[in-house]
Design an enzyme around this catalytic site. Structure first.
Site, short mmCIF file in Angstrom:
data_model
loop_
_atom_site.label_atom_id
_atom_site.label_comp_id
_atom_site.label_asym_id
_atom_site.label_seq_id
_atom_site.Cartn_x
_atom_site.Cartn_y
_atom_site.Cartn_z
N ASP A 74 -3.99 7.40 -1.00
CA ASP A 74 -4.56 6.92 -2.25
C ASP A 74 -5.20 5.56 -2.01
O ASP A 74 -5.15 5.02 -0.90
CB ASP A 74 -3.49 6.85 -3.34
CG ASP A 74 -2.61 5.61 -3.21
OD1 ASP A 74 -1.93 5.48 -2.18
OD2 ASP A 74 -2.62 4.77 -4.14
N ALA A 89 0.83 -1.20 0.00
CA ALA A 89 0.00 0.00 0.00
C ALA A 89 0.87 1.25 0.00
O ALA A 89 1.85 1.33 0.73
CB ALA A 89 -0.90 0.02 1.24
N THR A 90 0.54 2.19 -0.84
CA THR A 90 1.17 3.52 -0.87
C THR A 90 0.12 4.47 -1.44
O THR A 90 -0.81 4.01 -2.10
CB THR A 90 2.39 3.56 -1.80
OG1 THR A 90 1.98 3.15 -3.10
CG2 THR A 90 3.50 2.64 -1.33
N THR A 91 0.11 5.71 -1.31
CA THR A 91 1.00 6.67 -0.66
C THR A 91 0.19 7.44 0.37
O THR A 91 -1.00 7.66 0.17
CB THR A 91 1.57 7.63 -1.74
OG1 THR A 91 2.34 6.89 -2.70
CG2 THR A 91 2.41 8.74 -1.15
N LYS A 127 -6.44 3.14 3.42
CA LYS A 127 -5.11 3.26 4.01
C LYS A 127 -5.04 4.24 5.17
O LYS A 127 -4.00 4.37 5.81
CB LYS A 127 -4.09 3.67 2.95
CG LYS A 127 -4.04 2.75 1.74
CD LYS A 127 -3.04 3.24 0.73
CE LYS A 127 -3.12 2.42 -0.55
NZ LYS A 127 -2.19 2.92 -1.58
#
Length: 291
Positions: free
Chosen positions: A77, A60-62, A93
């Site tokens: 995101d 997972a990012t960001t 997230k």
């Protein structure tokens, strides 16, 4: 948590014995195999079936966080990737951790979500036993300890690096704390980013951030930063206008935590997109100081 009871139906002695106000310490003593850090993985550091056909754990990012006049804004995101594949388009997230704090996850998604859920229980457990909210410093330190407990898995490629933020009731302001994989923590001033797209988001924040912005202005800048991250980082997903998938945005003030609803975010996203038409690298109106 599974447990056994004696013939009288009473809980085991471990549940009744006075001890630490830390739920994690209790689980570590009573049933350590339930903690995320107790997991074992293949030597390759991959998780069988973790990714679509790749055996990789989704990442997972960001995440971006910004201090504003009344508190702090955190946004993430919605994309999770497994190798070159998109594992999920709408992963969450950013999570509320208690009434006045939140955390964003970067790294191995499954382990990160488990860690944050355990952290939520940790804070609730403390509040019930002590009859008061844990201080901001205490919360930041507890999360640091939990990250350090995951170091063994991090060394095998399953790293979890959350971003923590909230409103410090004692100091009367929003605060942001960043971490490394060893659990080392550092207080971040004004704004901070984590994840594979962080370098691009940070560049946007340096140009767009202004002290004492309003909540609406800060949310707009957070969306702009995520857009820039998605523009250059394939692992970061920008707002999906076709599927109406918007970033998850949390706001923490003295009044508490609230997640900005999609209906409120949609016009902000549409304004960002409109401002980037013909100028995908940036919106002059925002850079020039208008919200």
């Amino acid at each position: 948590m599974n447990h056994t009871s004696d013939q009288s139906g009473r809980l085991p002695a471990a549940f009744l014995r006075p001890g630490s106000s830390s739920f994690t310490d209790f689980v570590r003593e009573y049933s350590p195999d339930l903690l995320p850090a107790a997991r074992s993985v293949p030597a390759s550091g991959t998780v069988p079936g973790g990714g679509p056909g790749h055996g990789e754990a989704p990442h997972a990012t960001t995440i971006v966080a910004l201090v504003f006049a009344d508190g702090v804004v955190m946004a993430g995101d919605r994309r999770a990737t497994a190798g070159p594949m998109i594992a999920q388009r709408d992963i969450k997230k950013v999570f509320q951790t208690d009434e006045h704090s939140c955390a964003g996850i970067a790294g191995v998604a499954g382990l990160a979500v488990e860690m944050i859920r355990l952290f939520q229980v940790e804070l609730e457990h403390f509040e019930k036993l002590e009859g008061t909210l844990m201080s901001f410093e205490g919360k930041a330190n507890r999360l640091s300890t939990m990250i350090r407990g995951n170091l063994g898995l991090a060394m095998q490629g399953l790293a979890v690096v959350p971003l923590f933020a909230g409103y410090d009731l004692d100091a009367g302001r929003g605060r942001i704390v960043g971490y490394d994989v060893t659990g080392g923590r550092s207080e971040e001033k004004d704004h901070h980013t984590v994840g594979s797209g962080s370098i691009f988001a940070r560049g946007a924040l340096k140009k767009l951030y202004r002290p004492a912005m309003s909540e609406a202005e800060t949310v707009r800048v957070a969306i702009e930063a995520l857009w820039d991250a998605a523009d250059d980082d394939s692992a970061t997903g920008g707002p999906d206008l076709l599927r109406k998938i918007w970033p998850v945005v949390g706001v923490v003030t003295a009044a508490g935590f609230r997640q900005v609803p999609d209906a409120e975010l949609e016009p902000v996203v549409e304004a960002v997109v409109a401002g980037r038409r013909g100028n995908p690298g940036g919106n002059p109106a925002i850079t020039g100081g208008e919200a």
